[in-house]
Design an enzyme around this catalytic site. Structure first.
Site, PDB file in Angstrom:
ATOM      1  N   GLU A 246     -32.011 -65.114  13.063  1.00 17.39           N
ATOM      2  CA  GLU A 246     -31.248 -65.890  13.698  1.00 17.39           C
ATOM      3  C   GLU A 246     -32.239 -66.942  14.448  1.00 17.39           C
ATOM      4  O   GLU A 246     -31.321 -67.927  15.666  1.00 17.39           O
ATOM      5  CB  GLU A 246     -30.877 -64.452  15.142  1.00 17.39           C
ATOM      6  CG  GLU A 246     -29.820 -63.578  14.355  1.00 17.39           C
ATOM      7  CD  GLU A 246     -29.624 -62.822  15.024  1.00 17.39           C
ATOM      8  OE1 GLU A 246     -31.000 -62.357  16.250  1.00 17.39           O
ATOM      9  OE2 GLU A 246     -28.932 -62.043  14.827  1.00 17.39           O
TER      10      GLU A 246
ATOM     11  N   TRP B 102     -24.999 -54.727  12.942  1.00 19.55           N
ATOM     12  CA  TRP B 102     -24.853 -54.217  11.651  1.00 19.55           C
ATOM     13  C   TRP B 102     -25.870 -53.287  11.382  1.00 19.55           C
ATOM     14  O   TRP B 102     -26.602 -52.648  10.388  1.00 19.55           O
ATOM     15  CB  TRP B 102     -25.129 -55.819  10.974  1.00 19.55           C
ATOM     16  CG  TRP B 102     -26.792 -55.964  10.851  1.00 19.55           C
ATOM     17  CD1 TRP B 102     -27.347 -56.247  12.512  1.00 19.55           C
ATOM     18  CD2 TRP B 102     -27.367 -56.797   9.839  1.00 19.55           C
ATOM     19  NE1 TRP B 102     -28.127 -56.764  12.293  1.00 19.55           N
ATOM     20  CE2 TRP B 102     -28.404 -57.581  10.286  1.00 19.55           C
ATOM     21  CE3 TRP B 102     -27.605 -56.691   8.670  1.00 19.55           C
ATOM     22  CZ2 TRP B 102     -29.458 -57.695   9.821  1.00 19.55           C
ATOM     23  CZ3 TRP B 102     -28.515 -57.557   7.829  1.00 19.55           C
ATOM     24  CH2 TRP B 102     -29.535 -57.983   8.783  1.00 19.55           C
ATOM     25  N   ASP B 103     -26.621 -53.371  12.558  1.00 19.06           N
ATOM     26  CA  ASP B 103     -28.005 -52.222  12.752  1.00 19.06           C
ATOM     27  C   ASP B 103     -27.141 -50.989  12.195  1.00 19.06           C
ATOM     28  O   ASP B 103     -27.516 -50.082  11.665  1.00 19.06           O
ATOM     29  CB  ASP B 103     -28.116 -51.890  13.999  1.00 19.06           C
ATOM     30  CG  ASP B 103     -29.122 -53.505  14.911  1.00 19.06           C
ATOM     31  OD1 ASP B 103     -28.042 -54.362  14.022  1.00 19.06           O
ATOM     32  OD2 ASP B 103     -29.595 -53.307  15.472  1.00 19.06           O
TER      33      ASP B 103
ATOM     34  N   LYS C 122     -37.451 -64.992  11.429  1.00 21.24           N
ATOM     35  CA  LYS C 122     -37.090 -63.701  12.087  1.00 21.24           C
ATOM     36  C   LYS C 122     -37.057 -62.368  11.327  1.00 21.24           C
ATOM     37  O   LYS C 122     -38.636 -61.964  12.004  1.00 21.24           O
ATOM     38  CB  LYS C 122     -35.949 -63.743  13.053  1.00 21.24           C
ATOM     39  CG  LYS C 122     -35.892 -62.198  14.300  1.00 21.24           C
ATOM     40  CD  LYS C 122     -34.814 -62.765  15.291  1.00 21.24           C
ATOM     41  CE  LYS C 122     -34.677 -61.778  16.186  1.00 21.24           C
ATOM     42  NZ  LYS C 122     -33.429 -62.537  16.961  1.00 21.24           N
ATOM     43  N   GLN C 123     -37.134 -62.563  10.281  1.00 22.67           N
ATOM     44  CA  GLN C 123     -36.376 -60.820   9.604  1.00 22.67           C
ATOM     45  C   GLN C 123     -36.117 -61.595   7.901  1.00 22.67           C
ATOM     46  O   GLN C 123     -35.526 -62.221   7.717  1.00 22.67           O
ATOM     47  CB  GLN C 123     -35.523 -59.879  10.507  1.00 22.67           C
ATOM     48  CG  GLN C 123     -34.032 -60.129   9.919  1.00 22.67           C
ATOM     49  CD  GLN C 123     -33.025 -59.678  11.307  1.00 22.67           C
ATOM     50  OE1 GLN C 123     -33.831 -58.693  11.416  1.00 22.67           O
ATOM     51  NE2 GLN C 123     -32.237 -59.680  12.096  1.00 22.67           N
TER      52      GLN C 123
HETATM   53  O1  IFM Z   1     -28.677 -56.463  15.206  1.00 20.54           O
HETATM   54  C1  IFM Z   1     -30.188 -57.047  14.887  1.00 20.54           C
HETATM   55  C2  IFM Z   1     -30.200 -58.807  14.685  1.00 20.54           C
HETATM   56  O2  IFM Z   1     -29.936 -58.376  13.385  1.00 20.54           O
HETATM   57  C3  IFM Z   1     -31.851 -58.915  14.911  1.00 20.54           C
HETATM   58  N1  IFM Z   1     -31.333 -59.056  17.365  1.00 20.54           N
HETATM   59  C4  IFM Z   1     -30.897 -57.407  17.792  1.00 20.54           C
HETATM   60  C5  IFM Z   1     -30.079 -57.137  16.800  1.00 20.54           C
HETATM   61  C6  IFM Z   1     -29.762 -56.325  17.862  1.00 20.54           C
HETATM   62  O3  IFM Z   1     -30.927 -55.245  17.660  1.00 20.54           O
END
Ligand code: IFM
Length: 718
Positions: A457, A319-320, A551-552
């Site tokens: 995650e 999704w990046d 995490k984010q």
């Molecule tokens: O897409 C990301 C995810 O949100 C967090 N782990 C790494 C992936 C790739 O950058």
């Protein structure tokens, strides 16, 4: 996380004395370089990333930072000689090999190798962002090794290098070196050397020419190479000969002038000016430089998490690409943003097959994608040396809505509505069908989505992840907008969207990240570690899952992507709640949080986090830059600048501007592309000066839209 200060010591932004014998022209166009010698570059610190030092562990980071990409090919910025720990690599967009989760980018023939005896002990390397060239100069030598290389922006696949050194120190060696993987064949063609790497069906071939010379005691070398690649069959080296010969005929110096002109045109259209913050300005330019560098050569564009700058994540597309890189490219290189959507559209059949295999309707996109569009997420990995099941491929389902969102976002930002109603329509419709079959409606008529992983995650197999549900809701409504008003399926989508729970609590103004999240141990990052930090490494996977540490941004991502779906006024409460709980353990996290903080009118906090994002790769904050650049961070940085601090968004064909400048920035200038126009905003605390190359409807803050033709000064009545 590594100690950023230690790393910073190894890098310097200071101007290091360059031999200024050449006269410089505007945009750093040098002239006066003697025939065959390495031209001088402009050493303007506002445009150059410089590296000195002898720390070998830093070298692998540097070669990532100095990747040069254009036209769908990229070369890591490795030094020319064989150096310990160096990972030279040439990669081509969309050229994968292997099967299943083993699909990865195929390395191609390398073109930058030289024999240098002895190799430089210490050097200064300069990436000149304005000109798109990488320069190296040995330090402490009277007749130093010097090299200059670039990837031609105007000639997809063509790369060029010049080198010089004292007598006896420079040998050209073969112009092309074989990669260690794939089937390699080599030969000669029309007087040129060629090399080809193929594996399975895909391949990359290069055709090269080089010549050596001398200028007194100085030995010189000039090498020009043309690449060609094919994702579905063995590429024919002859296909690259015409490009090579055209480049050789033009000659190195004119190729270089063409390169400088092409980059000057890019910076003329898209740039940032922060006179009070030259470090931030440089780092944003560095982000833009690499965003441009992923733009490809074809109709589709697969942007891996690390672009083409290293082997990290095997070149897989996450999704990046859709949510971080694409929105940035929409305002930097709209054709590339469109090509990213086309990459997804062309893998719709695989997404349909996945949904069908699960007994569901529509199309479900893979969390990690490569050539075929099937799921390529590995099933196992490790955390801190311990084996770990990776569930994201099975559960991180929001990707399906993210892909649809990217299509709609590109259409909205570029004004290409026909794209959404035309080629992208099946993508939006089929993803909505997926959600319609995926939701479970309970006895009280509320719809739920179970067993998912949200952007955070750290918590797996959760039910009713607010972000996933709200994105699914948006997807259903967006699809309903694309069908006729009397379409029965469209009506069902709307009804289902209205029933999807989103965990919003009107009393607190907070969304619960997933069902049961508020009951978890209410830990914040205070007292644990200073973010950014990989909290799963610190606390362990299981312990972390029992806490509220994330995490984010997860809930906050819905405020970022679909603010119209979020409860009005809820951004602030959720920033306050989730901010202290965020470890920023993902490279995606700091820039987007900065963007939201700026939008919420908290530009000082936003700037703090933006600074983290700005040096994430430059200072190797995650310790992973050696395996490739974090493309999502670059996309996030540009989004933070443009939609956060400058406050630029497109709504209903109108450019809406609502800037939020930190007190330390007396002004902010941004140039970008939007709605088919070139736009320039010069923002001060008093006013926004808008310039466009055609008529554009612009709205400032909550004011009325007005048509700007040419330029206008819009006072900020704050
Ligand atoms: O897409 C990301 C995810 O949100 C967090 N782990 C790494 C992936 C790739 O950058």
């Amino acid at each position: 996380m590594d100690d950023p200060d230690r790393r910073r010591r190894d890098r310097t932004f200071e101007a290091v004395a360059f031999d200024r014998c050449a006269t410089e022209m505007p945009h750093g166009v040098p002239h006066g370089a003697r025939d065959g010698r390495v031209p001088r570059v402009d050493d303007d610190p506002a445009w150059t990333i410089r590296e000195t030092g002898t720390d070998p562990s830093r070298h692998r980071v540097t070669e990532t930072l100095f990747t040069l990409g254009a036209g769908g090919f990229a070369t890591r910025g490795s030094v020319e000689e064989d150096a310990p720990g160096s990972v030279p690599l040439v990669l081509a967009e969309g050229i994968y090999t292997g099967t299943g989760s083993g699909q990865h980018l195929l390395p191609g023939p390398q073109w930058t190798g030289l024999v240098l005896r002895p190799p430089p002990e210490e050097d200064l390397r300069v990436l000149d962002l304005r000109a798109g060239v990488l320069v190296r100069e040995e330090i402490g030598h009277t007749c130093p090794v010097r090299t200059l290389r670039f990837a031609c922006v105007s000639r997809p696949g063509v790369v060029a290098m010049r080198a010089e050194a004292g007598a006896g120190r420079l040998r050209a060696g073969p112009a092309l070196r074989s990669p260690s993987e794939g089937q390699v064949t080599e030969g000669r063609l029309d007087g040129h050397t060629w090399s080809r790497a193929t594996a399975d069906h895909a391949g990359m071939a290069a055709v090269a020419t080089q010549r050596t010379g001398r200028d007194g005691e100085v030995r010189t070398l000039e090498r020009i190479v043309a690449y060609t690649a094919d994702p579905a069959r063995r590429p024919v080296p002859r296909d690259a000969v015409a490009a090579l010969e055209a480049a050789r005929e033009l000659g190195f110096d004119r190729l270089l002038a063409e390169q400088r002109a092409a980059w000057a045109a890019r910076w003329e259209a898209v740039d940032v000016r922060i006179p009070d913050d030259p470090q931030a300005q440089l780092a944003v330019r560095f982000a833009l430089f690499h965003l441009w560098s992923v733009a490809g050569r074809g109709e589709e564009l697969a942007v891996g998490a690390r672009g083409l700058s290293g082997g990290g994540y095997a070149g897989h597309v996450f999704w990046d690409a859709d949510v971080f890189v694409l929105p940035a490219l929409a305002s930097v290189h709209p054709a590339a943003a469109r090509a990213m959507v086309v990459y997804r559209i062309r893998r719709l059949a695989a997404a349909r097959a996945r949904a069908a295999a699960l007994g569901l309707s529509g199309a479900r996109f893979p969390w990690e994608s490569a050539a075929t569009g099937e799921e390529v997420t590995p099933a196992r990995g490790c955390l801190g040396g311990e084996p770990l099941a990776i569930l994201t491929g099975r559960m991180e389902e929001h990707i399906t809505a993210d892909v649809a969102w990217a299509a709609a976002h590109y259409a909205r930002w570029s004004g290409d509505g026909a794209f959404l109603a035309g080629p992208a329509r099946p993508l939006v419709i089929e993803t909505a069908r997926y959600w319609a079959s995926r939701c479970r409606v309970d006895g009280e008529g509320r719809a739920h989505i179970g067993e998912v992983i949200g952007p955070d995650e750290y918590h797996e197999a959760v039910t009713d992840n607010a972000f996933t549900n709200v994105m699914a809701r948006w997807n259903l409504r967006q699809a309903a907008d694309l069908v006729a008003p009397d379409c029965e399926e469209g009506r069902r989508w709307r009804a289902l969207a209205d029933r999807l729970v989103d965990g919003y609590d009107p009393t607190s103004g907070r969304y619960e990240q997933f069902a049961g999240y508020f009951r978890l141990e209410p830990l914040t990052m205070e007292g644990i570690a200073v973010p950014p930090v990989a909290a799963d490494l610190l606390l362990g996977h299981e312990r972390l899952a029992a806490t509220q540490i994330i995490k984010q941004p997860d809930v906050l991502m819905l405020h970022h992507l679909v603010p119209e779906e979020a409860e009005e006024g809820s951004l602030e409460a959720n920033l306050d709640f989730y901010g202290p709980r965020t470890a920023h353990g993902s490279s995606l996290s700091p820039a987007i949080t900065a963007c939201l903080l700026a939008r919420a009118g908290r530009p000082e906090e936003a700037l703090d986090l933006l600074r983290t994002a700005l040096v994430l790769d430059l200072d190797d904050l995650t310790g992973t830059t050696a395996t490739g650049l974090h493309m999502a961070t670059f996309g996030g940085v540009w989004q933070a600048l443009l939609t956060g601090f400058a406050g630029a968004r497109v709504r209903g064909g109108i450019l809406c501007v609502d800037p939020r400048l930190p007190a330390s920035w007396g002004s902010l200038g941004v140039r970008f592309l939007c709605l088919g126009r070139r736009v320039r905003l010069d923002i001060t605390p008093e006013a926004v000066d808008v310039r466009t190359d055609g008529a554009l409807r612009v709205r400032l803050g909550a004011g009325d839209p007005r048509e700007v033709i040419g330029s206008a000064r819009l006072p900020l009545g704050r």
